[in-house]
Design a protein around this motif. Sequence first.
Motif, PDB file in Angstrom:
ATOM      1  N   ASP A  24       0.831  -1.204   0.000  1.00  0.00           N
ATOM      2  CA  ASP A  24       0.000   0.000   0.000  1.00  0.00           C
ATOM      3  C   ASP A  24       0.870   1.262   0.000  1.00  0.00           C
ATOM      4  O   ASP A  24       0.785   2.097   0.900  1.00  0.00           O
ATOM      5  N   GLY A  25       1.724   1.374  -1.025  1.00  0.00           N
ATOM      6  CA  GLY A  25       2.550   2.572  -1.169  1.00  0.00           C
ATOM      7  C   GLY A  25       3.631   2.703  -0.117  1.00  0.00           C
ATOM      8  O   GLY A  25       3.891   3.818   0.376  1.00  0.00           O
ATOM      9  N   SER A  26       4.282   1.603   0.252  1.00  0.00           N
ATOM     10  CA  SER A  26       5.332   1.656   1.268  1.00  0.00           C
ATOM     11  C   SER A  26       6.471   2.581   0.851  1.00  0.00           C
ATOM     12  O   SER A  26       6.827   2.662  -0.332  1.00  0.00           O
ATOM     13  N   GLN A  27       7.063   3.253   1.847  1.00  0.00           N
ATOM     14  CA  GLN A  27       8.166   4.179   1.593  1.00  0.00           C
ATOM     15  C   GLN A  27       9.528   3.558   1.876  1.00  0.00           C
ATOM     16  O   GLN A  27      10.555   4.186   1.626  1.00  0.00           O
ATOM     17  N   ASP A  28       9.554   2.338   2.395  1.00  0.00           N
ATOM     18  CA  ASP A  28      10.825   1.677   2.677  1.00  0.00           C
ATOM     19  C   ASP A  28      11.097   0.610   1.613  1.00  0.00           C
ATOM     20  O   ASP A  28      10.641   0.744   0.471  1.00  0.00           O
ATOM     21  N   GLN A  29      11.788  -0.444   1.968  1.00  0.00           N
ATOM     22  CA  GLN A  29      12.163  -1.489   1.007  1.00  0.00           C
ATOM     23  C   GLN A  29      11.178  -2.663   1.005  1.00  0.00           C
ATOM     24  O   GLN A  29      11.518  -3.746   0.535  1.00  0.00           O
ATOM     25  N   THR A  30       9.975  -2.439   1.493  1.00  0.00           N
ATOM     26  CA  THR A  30       9.001  -3.527   1.560  1.00  0.00           C
ATOM     27  C   THR A  30       8.733  -4.142   0.190  1.00  0.00           C
ATOM     28  O   THR A  30       8.789  -5.362   0.015  1.00  0.00           O
ATOM     29  N   LEU A  31       8.435  -3.324  -0.810  1.00  0.00           N
ATOM     30  CA  LEU A  31       8.108  -3.844  -2.142  1.00  0.00           C
ATOM     31  C   LEU A  31       9.281  -4.605  -2.741  1.00  0.00           C
ATOM     32  O   LEU A  31       9.105  -5.706  -3.281  1.00  0.00           O
ATOM     33  N   LYS A  32      10.477  -4.046  -2.654  1.00  0.00           N
ATOM     34  CA  LYS A  32      11.662  -4.714  -3.201  1.00  0.00           C
ATOM     35  C   LYS A  32      11.865  -6.079  -2.558  1.00  0.00           C
ATOM     36  O   LYS A  32      12.125  -7.081  -3.251  1.00  0.00           O
ATOM     37  N   ASN A  33      11.717  -6.147  -1.254  1.00  0.00           N
ATOM     38  CA  ASN A  33      11.892  -7.414  -0.555  1.00  0.00           C
ATOM     39  C   ASN A  33      10.774  -8.399  -0.891  1.00  0.00           C
ATOM     40  O   ASN A  33      11.009  -9.610  -0.988  1.00  0.00           O
ATOM     41  N   LEU A  34       9.554  -7.890  -1.066  1.00  0.00           N
ATOM     42  CA  LEU A  34       8.456  -8.772  -1.461  1.00  0.00           C
ATOM     43  C   LEU A  34       8.721  -9.411  -2.819  1.00  0.00           C
ATOM     44  O   LEU A  34       8.441 -10.598  -3.032  1.00  0.00           O
ATOM     45  N   ILE A  35       9.243  -8.631  -3.740  1.00  0.00           N
ATOM     46  CA  ILE A  35       9.563  -9.167  -5.070  1.00  0.00           C
ATOM     47  C   ILE A  35      10.618 -10.261  -4.967  1.00  0.00           C
ATOM     48  O   ILE A  35      10.537 -11.297  -5.647  1.00  0.00           O
TER      49      ILE A  35
END
Length: 318
Positions: free
Chosen positions: A48-59
């Motif tokens: 939901d539009g994270s500003q940290d490395q959440t998306l990168k780590n999820l990928i």
Amino acid sequence: MHPNTNQIEMSVIIPFYNEERGLEHLFTRVLGVLDRLNLSYEVICVDDGSQDQTLKNLINYHYLYPEIKIISLSRNFGKDVALTAGLENAQGQVIIPIDADLQDPPELIEKLLQKWREGYDVVYGKRRSRQGESLVKRFTANAFYKVISKISSVSIPQDTGDFRLLDKKVVDALKTMPERTRFMKGLFAWVGFKQTYIIYDRPSRFQGTSKWNYWQLWNFALDGITSFSLIPLKVWSYLGVSVSFLSFMYGSFLIIRTLVLGIDVPGYASLMVTTLFIGGLQLITLGILGEYLGRIYEETKQRPLYLIKERHGFHMDS
């Protein structure tokens, strides 16, 4: 387990907002539980539009575990909208939303499934205790659910969150509801179907702090009340009649007193108090009307509920 896209039995939906530090522990527990169930599954992670490395780590986790799928929203739309995005993309026969902070133990999924197999369409988790929360937060949460249960035509269970099991037909019903103000706990109750619950003790967050402050919780409460009750609008009609009746009685008293005792100098203090009281009621009434009117305005714009920036793991994606 690597499920066949067309034969997914369970979808687990996890909204994320700045949760990079807890991903390893989260997936260790969630995937460990799901693998033991011997079901085909998918884990839909909604960033939901994270500003940290959440998306990168999820990928990165998606490449390690193909059953992990990712929906990345274009900005922060709020948890209930992120949950809606997950529900609209889930393919399982049963769908289970769960928070990323592990306050809803994934080990309870097996108990939810047992109730579903008994014939229930919705099985929600009811909190017996709420560890790690301040006294103020527990008090305000209890007060909110007591108030909304009194004024709403829909019975919304107290001490429940989004953690629950939903049969696919329940999710299909939720997909037909296009409103922009997404008070999901109310929507889960509104759809009906055969519902039951399990009781559990809610632990403290695994790490980090809640993303909700008291101002956001206040707005959340307003969304819930205005979405599922018209009492705040109706009450002012009764209050207006009451004030008018009292004013009539007071006016009659002044007329009779004047006829009996003669004319005296009116009191400035009582006049100011009455004026300020009526003015305050009018401003409160306008504020409540504004809350409902603002939500009507949002609905009429017909903007998309959310925008997806990127997706990973879904069969229609390249």
